[in-house]
Design a protein around this motif. Structure first.
Motif, PDB file in Angstrom:
ATOM      1  N   MET A 188      -9.292  11.804   4.033  1.00 25.29           N
ATOM      2  CA  MET A 188      -8.467  12.284   5.143  1.00 25.29           C
ATOM      3  C   MET A 188      -7.436  11.235   5.550  1.00 25.29           C
ATOM      4  O   MET A 188      -7.752  10.058   5.702  1.00 25.29           O
ATOM      5  N   THR A 189      -6.190  11.668   5.713  1.00 28.85           N
ATOM      6  CA  THR A 189      -5.123  10.803   6.201  1.00 28.85           C
ATOM      7  C   THR A 189      -5.181  10.794   7.727  1.00 28.85           C
ATOM      8  O   THR A 189      -5.204  11.853   8.360  1.00 28.85           O
ATOM      9  N   ILE A 190      -5.206   9.598   8.313  1.00 33.15           N
ATOM     10  CA  ILE A 190      -5.429   9.477   9.755  1.00 33.15           C
ATOM     11  C   ILE A 190      -4.366   8.580  10.382  1.00 33.15           C
ATOM     12  O   ILE A 190      -4.100   7.474   9.896  1.00 33.15           O
ATOM     13  N   PHE A 191      -3.768   9.093  11.453  1.00 25.13           N
ATOM     14  CA  PHE A 191      -2.848   8.305  12.273  1.00 25.13           C
ATOM     15  C   PHE A 191      -3.527   8.112  13.621  1.00 25.13           C
ATOM     16  O   PHE A 191      -3.747   9.068  14.367  1.00 25.13           O
ATOM     17  N   LEU A 192      -3.880   6.874  13.909  1.00 25.98           N
ATOM     18  CA  LEU A 192      -4.724   6.526  15.041  1.00 25.98           C
ATOM     19  C   LEU A 192      -3.937   5.767  16.100  1.00 25.98           C
ATOM     20  O   LEU A 192      -3.385   4.696  15.830  1.00 25.98           O
ATOM     21  N   VAL A 193      -3.892   6.321  17.314  1.00 23.61           N
ATOM     22  CA  VAL A 193      -3.331   5.629  18.465  1.00 23.61           C
ATOM     23  C   VAL A 193      -4.498   5.092  19.279  1.00 23.61           C
ATOM     24  O   VAL A 193      -5.418   5.849  19.612  1.00 23.61           O
TER      25      VAL A 193
END
Length: 238
Positions: A188-193
């Motif tokens: 899974m591609t994840i963009f985490l803030v």
């Protein structure tokens, strides 16, 4: 090869207030990319702009090369973007199972049972509480539910907004372990803030630093963890 997510020269306003001031960043397929920064830097606004609300005034958001900047939010979800928002925003009067069903509305019903079992295997506490109302769960369980609900849409890109906010340290470790597991085992591609810079940078393949609506620094997670400026600004109090 083009990145899965590409944000170019993005400007977003709330009325006359410019919240994003020409943001550029990329997230490649299979990566965990973290975005850190102080309160009010524009991090959550960026995630919401990617999802189409608020709408970018200038610039582009591309998903796998396709311009999604002007698409309505429901179409962006159908293209494969899912968000676990800041504050969780689960449906408090619905049960755990009903919340997860809501996450799956944009997908083929044939996948539902398998996807549900996958979420329950990831978060056994949710399986135990499948018939319990979301509003009666603990903060950590609500965060698990918010992530699980996002995963039920079978996203190509998972956006996580402050998943550790307000949680006990033991639960924070569990949440970040699951994020890493989702990336490693499912690709899974994840963009985490995330405000917890230490955990965010430890987890990230690459990371960006945002201040006052601009990207001011980028590098690998390891590089930013070792950077004296980042340590002083974000890590010494962590």
């Amino acid at each position: 090869m083009s990145p899965l997510l590409s944000v170019s020269r993005l400007h977003t306003f709330y009325g006359s207030v410019e919240a994003l001031k020409g943001v550029d960043l990329t997230v490649n397929a299979g990566e965990i990319v973290s975005l850190i920064g102080s309160n009010g830097a524009g991090k959550s606004t960026l995630l919401m702009t990617i999802c189409g609300n608020p709408r970018a005034r200038h610039g582009e958001v591309r998903l796998d090369g396709e311009d999604i900047t002007r698409l309505p939010s429901y179409q962006i979800v159908r293209k494969g973007v899912a968000q676990s928002p800041e504050g969780r925003r689960i449906f408090p009067r619905m049960t755990v199972l009903e919340n997860l069903q809501m996450g799956a509305v944009s997908t083929d019903p044939a996948h539902f049972d398998n996807d549900l079992e996958r979420v329950f295997a990831m978060f056994p506490r949710l399986a135990e509480r499948r018939n319990q109302r979301g509003g009666t769960l603990s903060g950590g369980e609500q965060q698990m539910l918010a992530i699980g609900r996002a995963l039920m849409s079978r996203p190509r890109l998972l956006l996580l907004d402050e998943p550790s906010l307000g949680l006990a340290p033991l639960v924070v470790k569990q949440i970040f372990h699951v994020i890493q597991e989702i990336n490693r085992e499912q690709g899974m591609t994840i963009f985490l803030v995330e405000q917890n810079a230490y955990h965010a940078l430890r987890l990230a393949h690459r990371a960006y630093v945002m201040a006052s609506g601009r990207i001011v620094m980028s590098g690998t997670g390891r590089e930013l963890l070792a950077n004296p400026e980042i340590r002083k600004a974000y890590l010494e109090a962590s």
